[in-house]
Write an enzyme that holds these catalytic residues in place. Structure first.
Site, mmCIF file in Angstrom:
data_model
loop_
_atom_site.group_PDB
_atom_site.id
_atom_site.type_symbol
_atom_site.label_atom_id
_atom_site.label_comp_id
_atom_site.label_asym_id
_atom_site.label_seq_id
_atom_site.Cartn_x
_atom_site.Cartn_y
_atom_site.Cartn_z
ATOM 1 N N ASP A 25 8.797 -6.779 13.582
ATOM 2 C CA ASP A 25 8.980 -7.636 13.771
ATOM 3 C C ASP A 25 7.634 -8.033 14.832
ATOM 4 O O ASP A 25 8.184 -7.383 16.081
ATOM 5 C CB ASP A 25 10.352 -8.016 13.979
ATOM 6 C CG ASP A 25 10.054 -9.503 14.528
ATOM 7 O OD1 ASP A 25 9.205 -10.251 14.042
ATOM 8 O OD2 ASP A 25 11.444 -10.034 14.523
ATOM 9 N N ASP A 27 7.599 -14.209 17.561
ATOM 10 C CA ASP A 27 8.888 -14.792 16.371
ATOM 11 C C ASP A 27 8.179 -16.517 16.874
ATOM 12 O O ASP A 27 7.637 -16.906 16.866
ATOM 13 C CB ASP A 27 9.582 -14.326 18.145
ATOM 14 C CG ASP A 27 9.591 -12.827 17.554
ATOM 15 O OD1 ASP A 27 10.510 -12.267 16.572
ATOM 16 O OD2 ASP A 27 9.623 -12.459 18.577
ATOM 17 N N SER A 67 0.740 -1.387 0.071
ATOM 18 C CA SER A 67 -0.040 0.251 0.006
ATOM 19 C C SER A 67 1.287 0.950 -0.217
ATOM 20 O O SER A 67 1.848 1.233 0.400
ATOM 21 C CB SER A 67 -1.082 -0.176 1.166
ATOM 22 O OG SER A 67 -1.746 -0.972 1.412
#
Length: 738
Positions: A276, A279, A206
């Site tokens: 991030d 995990d 986007s």
């Protein structure tokens, strides 16, 4: 370590688990609820404007949500149902055995039993919205008996808790179903991660731009909302209540909040983030007796198990596959690597996510919007923001776990080491962000946040590496160039910036080809007139897209061919971002191969289109024939030429197209969807366009009425205020009225 065989559970027990979330769906609607829906419908007014956009009015927010879901079902019930079949983990019931692990993945991270429990504990304001979601959808089904659902004959109020962010697939979509299958079928897994790299995801990114008053002709902040999704993934709506809800923008089918849009005070645009927020943990498993344990520091902790039965459709009727799902404190087990089990930790707070998604649509400005972000319920998006006070801002992600920076969080970490455990969440003030940059502009195109505002961008050294591992891409390069070069913006020039045609990838890809031609041009096989002429076309091409451009045709076909060759030589686990793929392509292919690839392109184009001198618009087309989720395409039926192209080449306006069975031309299915520009002054001014039209029904007025605008990069005026809407009314009605 060998895993124990999957535990079977009795048919009766598994059936009870399965029916706990779905038992009501087979029931018919009763008189009491029908009477209740009819009363609710009297409290809702829907005005369709001349573009078919629904403006939904009600006394309460819940009234508006009831009307919203009713209109969404009117426009595209198939996509509403599809999204909830997917999010509730029931895809195999309609698609068969191939979707079993898609459903298992959904059940691993959140199942209906959990969603029902969360619904029961939800605050009253949220319960009223969840109830209105179910009521509006069910009332549509009651009033439209001719509509035959594929599976969901009744919608439940807990369902939106399993589909709370509005992004494409949410976080779990990156969890490999192939790896799940290998683990739960006790096969050896060859890879611990899906290598779906940035390049392959480019056209479903986007763009978001925000312009400060200092660079605005009217001294009002401006915002570009430009999501790239699969076509028709969201609809355009306007929601207005007497409880201070007045939001306009794009709503994902089946959801009840404006995902990307604006109100009278501010606007928000979400771009997919590579921050991030999840995990992978390598768990050391031991078995003692019949019990499984995982190591955590000096302790052995029991692995939690849960039995689940996945129904799947077959030619002979519904069949079932039983699984025992495994969990550690880090999350569900989703694979295995080198004898260790892989647990995945990610955001699992659906009430916070849904609350944040809804409450931000009622924000009154920067401070109000930021307060809502403290819910930390957005794990998959960046946010570009602008408000009527002239504030522009950017946040990179939102749900951000605190971690020990000495570990490499791009790779799985040792789950037995307590130092790898998450240490809470970063506060909103701690994540990568910028507010009112001196440059006067903000851009994010799914790339690094450290170039979002030119020289005013955040300082990378001040943040942990895991907060923003995002690479740069060609859209980000192009956007920064466009926004930095222009001194003053209007809505018109912001639209022009959003449609800037430069294809930045070819600034780096083409010079090596032209140099290669000079190197090998003395070879007898490379003396053809056509090849020499094609090289001249590329030399003079301005590296911009356009329907009449032959240079664009040659460059894109050649770029695809030479990159495919390069990728075939890369290691199986080698990941590329936009820019590194270009560098690898240039370095890993010889001059002869670069030139031969162009020769092959000339042959292919001549075979398929009669001449290699084929303008891009003759090949790259928009077509909508059926309105189905899986569209079909036909070279013999009408279509519209499109100049813009895949954002992988740096095209800010994205249009990813490909051939389909029986076609030579390429048809777009991913890219620009709902696009809008907004100015925040004393009154909001906005323009917008959607991919084709508001309706999914072929032959209706609004099936493709916006397609000519869309294909030319043009916009319509947004009708936001009652006096403007009343001048452009197509019809006004209440839910249930014919």
């Amino acid at each position: 370590m060998n895993r124990p065989p999957l535990l079977s559970i009795s048919f009766l027990a598994s059936l009870l688990i399965y029916l706990s979330g779905y038992s009501l769906q087979a029931q018919s609607f009763n008189k009491a609820e029908i009477a209740r829906w009819q009363q609710k419908a009297k409290q809702v007014t829907i005005t369709r404007d001349t573009w078919g956009v629904p403006h939904i009015y009600g006394k309460t927010d819940a009234d508006v949500v009831f009307g919203l879901l009713y209109t969404q079902c009117e426009d595209d019930f198939g996509r509403v149902e599809e999204n909830y079949i997917t999010s509730t983990g029931r895809l195999a019931e309609v698609e068969g055995e191939s979707a079993i692990y898609h459903d298992l993945r959904a059940r691993l991270f959140l199942d209906s039993t959990q969603a029902i429990a969360i619904y029961k504990k939800s605050p009253l304001w949220m319960k009223s919205l969840l109830d209105a979601f179910a009521d509006g959808t069910n009332y549509y089904l009651y009033t439209h008996p001719e509509v035959k659902p594929r599976l969901l004959t009744r919608f439940q109020p807990w369902m939106p808790l399993m589909f709370s962010e509005g992004s494409i697939g949410g976080n779990i979509s990156v969890v490999s179903t192939e790896r799940l299958k290998a683990f739960y079928e006790q096969r050896k897994s060859t890879s611990y991660i899906d290598y779906t790299d940035h390049y392959e995801r480019e056209s479903i990114g986007s763009n978001g731009f925000a312009i400060a008053p200092a660079k605005s002709a009217t001294k009002n902040a401006l915002l570009l909302i430009n999501p790239h999704t699969s076509f028709y993934f969201r609809s355009e709506v306007h929601m207005v209540s007497q409880e201070k809800l007045n939001a306009y923008g794009a709503v994902t089918w089946g959801q009840f909040f404006i995902y990307q849009g604006f109100n009278e005070n501010c606007g928000w645009m979400h771009t997919t983030s590579y921050a991030d927020s999840m995990d992978e943990y390598l768990e050391t498993i031991e078995k003692k007796g019949n019990t499984l344990y995982y190591k955590h520091g000096k302790d052995l902790k029991p692995v939690r198990t849960q039995n689940v039965r996945i129904p799947y459709k077959t030619a002979g009727g519904m069949q079932y596959k039983d699984f025992t799902m495994y969990f550690t404190q880090h999350g569900p087990i989703a694979g295995e690597q080198d004898g260790k089990w892989i647990a995945i930790d990610m955001m699992n707070t659906p009430l916070n996510a849904l609350s944040q998604s809804y409450l931000r649509t009622k924000a009154t400005g920067y401070d109000s919007f930021k307060e809502v972000m403290k819910l930390n319920g957005n794990a998959s998006n960046n946010t570009i923001f602008a408000d009527k006070n002239g504030t522009i801002a950017y946040w990179h992600g939102n749900f951000m776990p605190k971690r020990d920076p000495k570990f490499d969080w791009e790779e799985p970490v040792d789950g037995s080491n307590p130092e790898t455990d998450w240490k809470g969440l970063h506060a909103v003030d701690e994540i990568v962000q910028v507010r009112n940059p001196a440059s006067g502009w903000i851009q994010n195109c799914n790339a690094t946040p450290f170039t979002v505002s030119g020289s005013s961008s955040p300082d990378k050294s001040k943040y942990p590496a895991y907060m923003a591992p995002d690479a740069q891409n060609y859209r980000g390069i192009n956007a920064a160039r466009v926004l930095s070069q222009k001194k003053v913006f209007t809505l018109d020039t912001l639209i022009a910036a959003a449609n800037d045609p430069h294809l930045a990838a070819f600034d780096e890809l083409l010079p090596p080809l032209l140099a290669a031609y000079q190197t090998v041009s003395t070879d007898a096989g490379n003396q053809s007139k056509d090849l020499a002429e094609a090289i001249e076309v590329l030399k003079t091409w301005d590296k911009s897209y356009g329907k009449t451009s032959i240079g664009q045709t040659l460059a894109i076909f050649w770029g695809e061919k030479i990159q495919k060759l390069a990728r075939s030589r890369a290691a199986g686990d080698q990941r590329f971002d936009n820019l590194s793929l270009t560098a690898y392509t240039v370095s890993s292919t010889s001059p002869q191969e670069k030139v031969k690839a162009l020769t092959d392109v000339l042959t292919d184009l001549t075979r398929d289109f009669g001449t290699w001198k084929t303008p891009w618009g003759d090949i790259n087309r928009y077509q909508r024939l059926t309105g189905k989720v899986q569209e079909t395409y036909d070279d013999l039926k009408p279509s519209i030429p499109v100049g813009f192209t895949s954002s992988a080449w740096g095209s800010l306006a994205a249009f990813a197209a490909k051939t389909y069975p029986g076609t030579k031309k390429r048809y777009g299915s991913v890219g620009n969807s709902f696009v809008a520009v907004v100015e925040f002054g004393k009154k909001v001014k906005a323009r917008s366009v959607v991919t084709g039209g508001q309706s999914s029904q072929p032959g209706t007025k609004h099936f493709t009425d916006q397609a000519p605008l869309y294909c030319e990069g043009k916009f319509k005026d947004v009708l936001f205020y009652p006096e403007d809407i009343q001048k452009h009314v197509e019809k006004t009605y209440r839910p249930g009225e014919k």
